[in-house]
Design a protein around this motif. Structure first.
Motif, PDB file in Angstrom:
ATOM      1  N   SER A   1      41.274  40.413  48.935  1.00 55.01           N
ATOM      2  CA  SER A   1      40.286  39.451  48.470  1.00 55.01           C
ATOM      3  C   SER A   1      39.837  39.811  47.066  1.00 55.01           C
ATOM      4  O   SER A   1      40.024  40.947  46.596  1.00 55.01           O
ATOM      5  CB  SER A   1      39.072  39.446  49.405  1.00 55.01           C
ATOM      6  OG  SER A   1      38.374  40.680  49.318  1.00 55.01           O
ATOM      7  N   ALA A   2      39.235  38.854  46.394  1.00 51.13           N
ATOM      8  CA  ALA A   2      38.716  39.113  45.054  1.00 51.13           C
ATOM      9  C   ALA A   2      37.654  40.207  45.087  1.00 51.13           C
ATOM     10  O   ALA A   2      37.610  41.066  44.200  1.00 51.13           O
ATOM     11  CB  ALA A   2      38.150  37.824  44.464  1.00 51.13           C
ATOM     12  N   GLN A   3      36.809  40.215  46.114  1.00 58.60           N
ATOM     13  CA  GLN A   3      35.764  41.231  46.207  1.00 58.60           C
ATOM     14  C   GLN A   3      36.357  42.613  46.414  1.00 58.60           C
ATOM     15  O   GLN A   3      35.888  43.603  45.829  1.00 58.60           O
ATOM     16  CB  GLN A   3      34.802  40.898  47.350  1.00 58.60           C
ATOM     17  CG  GLN A   3      33.602  41.844  47.438  1.00 58.60           C
ATOM     18  CD  GLN A   3      32.813  41.903  46.133  1.00 58.60           C
ATOM     19  OE1 GLN A   3      32.401  40.887  45.601  1.00 58.60           O
ATOM     20  NE2 GLN A   3      32.620  43.109  45.609  1.00 58.60           N
ATOM     21  N   LEU A   4      37.402  42.713  47.237  1.00 61.54           N
ATOM     22  CA  LEU A   4      38.039  44.007  47.447  1.00 61.54           C
ATOM     23  C   LEU A   4      38.718  44.489  46.171  1.00 61.54           C
ATOM     24  O   LEU A   4      38.712  45.691  45.867  1.00 61.54           O
ATOM     25  CB  LEU A   4      39.063  43.905  48.585  1.00 61.54           C
ATOM     26  CG  LEU A   4      39.773  45.219  48.965  1.00 61.54           C
ATOM     27  CD1 LEU A   4      38.761  46.291  49.349  1.00 61.54           C
ATOM     28  CD2 LEU A   4      40.745  44.974  50.114  1.00 61.54           C
ATOM     29  N   LEU A   5      39.286  43.575  45.412  1.00 60.58           N
ATOM     30  CA  LEU A   5      39.893  43.948  44.141  1.00 60.58           C
ATOM     31  C   LEU A   5      38.846  44.539  43.204  1.00 60.58           C
ATOM     32  O   LEU A   5      39.063  45.569  42.569  1.00 60.58           O
ATOM     33  CB  LEU A   5      40.577  42.738  43.512  1.00 60.58           C
ATOM     34  CG  LEU A   5      41.449  43.010  42.273  1.00 60.58           C
ATOM     35  CD1 LEU A   5      42.587  42.010  42.196  1.00 60.58           C
ATOM     36  CD2 LEU A   5      40.626  42.932  41.001  1.00 60.58           C
TER      37      LEU A   5
END
Length: 212
Positions: free
Chosen positions: A6-10
């Motif tokens: 996900s973008a947040q995990l990135l």
């Protein structure tokens, strides 16, 4: 290794000092990287050669930011081998929509002839990739990006790795432990990539010469 990111995990990975890449454009999985030697572009020691300064002063181009983000990413991936695959395209689009991913574009008329893109967190700019479709197109993009980062209050320009191209502009390698110390400080800072105005080519060369 992951095929679901996900973008947040990135962003969480970047804040920890790691970044994802794919083995090829056809690959479906992403791998996290944490190199022992990290490439950075010291903002206070950016080197602009006489020939590049002359080319910038010629001003036969225009500069924009975030005007053609997806086109810049596509330009960066348009080569025989690339680490930008489908999942990364989607993640970069999400981060751009959320205000974390930005691009600098170099135009000749209506043609996009160079650019770079990266991700921002606090006072850190994580440069992802760049491309050039004209002489010095990517160098011009880097010069305007460095000036923007200086004016906007950034302290870290992460290039992940160092190439001869980046080294010619002042890029260096630092050990992982030093990189993470610089990153920790940068993440505490407030910086806004979108705030500065785009300088004239003449002003950019003047400011670069004074601070390099």
């Amino acid at each position: 290794m992951t095929d679901r990111l996900s973008a947040q995990l990135l962003l969480t990975g970047y804040a920890q000092g790691i970044f994802p890449m794919a083995e090829s454009r056809e690959a479906t999985q992403l791998h996290w990287f944490d190199p022992a030697q990290r490439g950075i572009m010291p903002l206070e020691n950016f080197h602009i050669s006489r020939s590049l300064a002359k080319e910038i002063r010629r001003a036969d181009f225009t500069i924009s930011t975030n005007r053609a983000f997806r086109a810049v990413v596509e330009g960066c991936a348009d080569r025989d081998e690339t680490w930008i695959n489908g999942p990364l395209f989607a993640l970069y689009d999400d981060l751009h929509a959320a205000g974390y991913a930005h691009s600098v574009e170099v135009w000749q008329g209506a043609d996009l002839v160079g650019g770079l893109f990266g991700i921002t967190l606090g006072g850190a700019f994580f440069g992802e990739s760049m491309f050039s479709a004209r002489k010095s197109g990517s160098k011009i993009a880097i010069a305007f990006t460095v000036d923007r980062l200086r004016q906007a209050g950034f302290s870290l320009f992460d290039t992940q790795y160092i190439t001869p191209h980046l080294a010619s502009l002042g890029g260096i390698e630092i050990a992982r432990v030093e990189y993470r110390a610089r990153l920790a400080k940068a993440l505490l800072q407030n910086a806004d990539f979108t705030a500065p105005e785009i300088p004239t080519p003449q002003l950019l060369v003047q400011r670069t010469t004074q601070t390099s």
